[in-house]
Write an enzyme that holds these catalytic residues in place. Structure first.
Site, short mmCIF file in Angstrom:
data_model
loop_
_atom_site.label_atom_id
_atom_site.label_comp_id
_atom_site.label_asym_id
_atom_site.label_seq_id
_atom_site.Cartn_x
_atom_site.Cartn_y
_atom_site.Cartn_z
CE1 TYR A 299 -75.56 1.15 51.02
CE2 TYR A 299 -74.15 2.71 51.91
CZ TYR A 299 -75.03 2.38 50.92
OH TYR A 299 -75.77 3.31 50.15
CD GLU A 372 -60.74 21.84 40.73
OE1 GLU A 372 -61.84 21.77 40.53
OE2 GLU A 372 -60.36 23.02 40.31
#
Length: 391
Positions: A299, A372
């Site tokens: 990458y 969350e």
């Protein structure tokens, strides 16, 4: 649309986003194997009336296209693959697949981008064409999933591209990014040292690849402090050494693997050149042979467009309850870098640490999980950026 209004919309679908995240988390899939996840994504998007393209460069790659009434073209990306790791969180929705775990948060990325789709389909007057890129194989580290998708045309005509990554190093409520280089180029190497084996009691009759490996491991650390400007950030780590079969046998071969991570191409070239010189020089001095391999197509450096990122920070700072931080670069690698080579954009870290709930373990840990309650912030952020930049 005001940021607080989008946040309220994100709150209304928060439970659905969490449900999606937990479903994906329970059934993780490794790079190039994300068939179940891709199917879930496609079905959900079709349920919203979104145009769906499957097998986009890879069998498990999905692109959803929302066609708004403005002229701009924007892409948002979520990665979908998991890691080869046994989960030890004890959560009720823990991985049901032995040896595979969403330990980097890609389950959250996918769920949040589906939440973004839910919001943007209700705001067609405020967006142009928005391409939702659900990418496989971010964890591959080489060719990955971004390049095949780009070759299939997903970035053709795109003006801006944005991505979000959950990060355990920042608390929930924090969005963190920077102008310019954000993440490193992650080169991977393998070194095979070929000596001459023999009895452990007579090392003078051998060319000991284990001893030579130890010398190399020590010597290459001098590249950091003696051969490259110490003000330049980079990491060189040997992470795997394999050799031998028994305590009284000096083996013929040893194998080392590791990583070199840099934020600058000139530094990268200097480090690799010095690395090769050190390895070859030590092997030659002790009569061994060596083979050095670098993984093809690593990458690139993840580089945020400075002007775009300044505007991004202004937009995100308007979200109620959110703190936007400027951060130093990190030496992890990221396949999103390839998308940023094709369009202006930014990569942003979403804080998910919550010490009160003992959500403190780092990305790639067997105990990693996310707060969350931060997912609605991610949904809000990407939705706002889509509205701001798809003009």
């Amino acid at each position: 649309m005001e940021p607080y209004q989008i946040l309220e919309e994100a709150k209304k679908i928060e439970s659905k986003v969490i449900e999606l995240r937990r479903t994906i988390h329970a059934y993780p899939e490794l790079s190039y194997q994300e068939h179940r996840t891709a199917g879930l994504v496609s079905d959900f998007l079709r349920g919203l009336g979104v145009e769906v393209h499957e097998n986009v460069g890879l069998k498990t790659a999905v692109m959803g296209v929302i066609r708004g009434k403005r002229k701009g073209v924007l892409a948002l990306r979520a990665d979908m693959d998991a890691l080869p790791l046994n989960e030890e969180t004890g959560l009720p929705f823990s991985s049901k697949v032995p040896g595979v775990m969403h330990a980097c948060g890609h389950d959250a990325h996918t769920a949040m981008l589906l939440g973004v789709a839910s919001i943007l389909t209700k705001h067609l007057d405020e967006i142009g064409e928005v391409r939702l890129l659900f990418q496989p194989a971010e964890e591959d580290g080489g060719r990955g999933g971004a390049l095949p998708m780009i070759e299939a045309g997903v970035m053709n005509g795109v003006d801006y591209v944005f991505g979000l990554h959950v990060m355990s190093g920042y608390p929930s409520g924090v969005l963190a990014t920077r102008e310019g280089p954000l993440m490193a180029r992650p080169d991977s190497f393998k070194v095979e040292i070929v000596g001459r084996g023999g009895h452990g009691s007579a090392p003078h009759e051998t060319i000991d690849p284990v001893y030579i490996s130890a010398l190399i491991i020590n010597a290459i650390q001098g590249i950091r402090s003696r051969q490259v400007n110490p003000l330049e950030p980079f990491v060189l780590s040997v992470t795997s050494v394999h050799s031998g079969t028994k305590d009284n046998i000096i083996p013929d071969r040893a194998m080392m693997e590791g990583t070199i991570r840099t934020l600058n191409d000139n530094v990268r070239e200097a480090v690799i050149r010095s690395f090769q010189d050190v390895v070859k020089g030590i092997c030659e001095a002790y009569g061994a042979q060596c083979r050095i391999e670098f993984k093809e197509n690593p990458y690139p450096v993840t580089v945020n467009d400075p002007e775009t990122t300044r505007e991004v920070k202004e937009v995100l700072a308007q979200i109620p309850g959110v703190e936007v931080r400027d951060v130093p670069p990190v030496l992890g690698g990221e396949d999103f870098s390839r998308f940023l080579q094709r369009a202006k954009g930014s990569f942003i870290f979403l804080g998910t640490r919550n010490e009160r709930e003992n959500i403190v373990y780092p990305n790639h840990s067997s105990k990693f999980t996310v707060d969350e309650s931060s997912l609605k912030i991610g949904v809000t952020s990407l939705s706002l950026l889509a509205m701001r930049f798809s003009r």
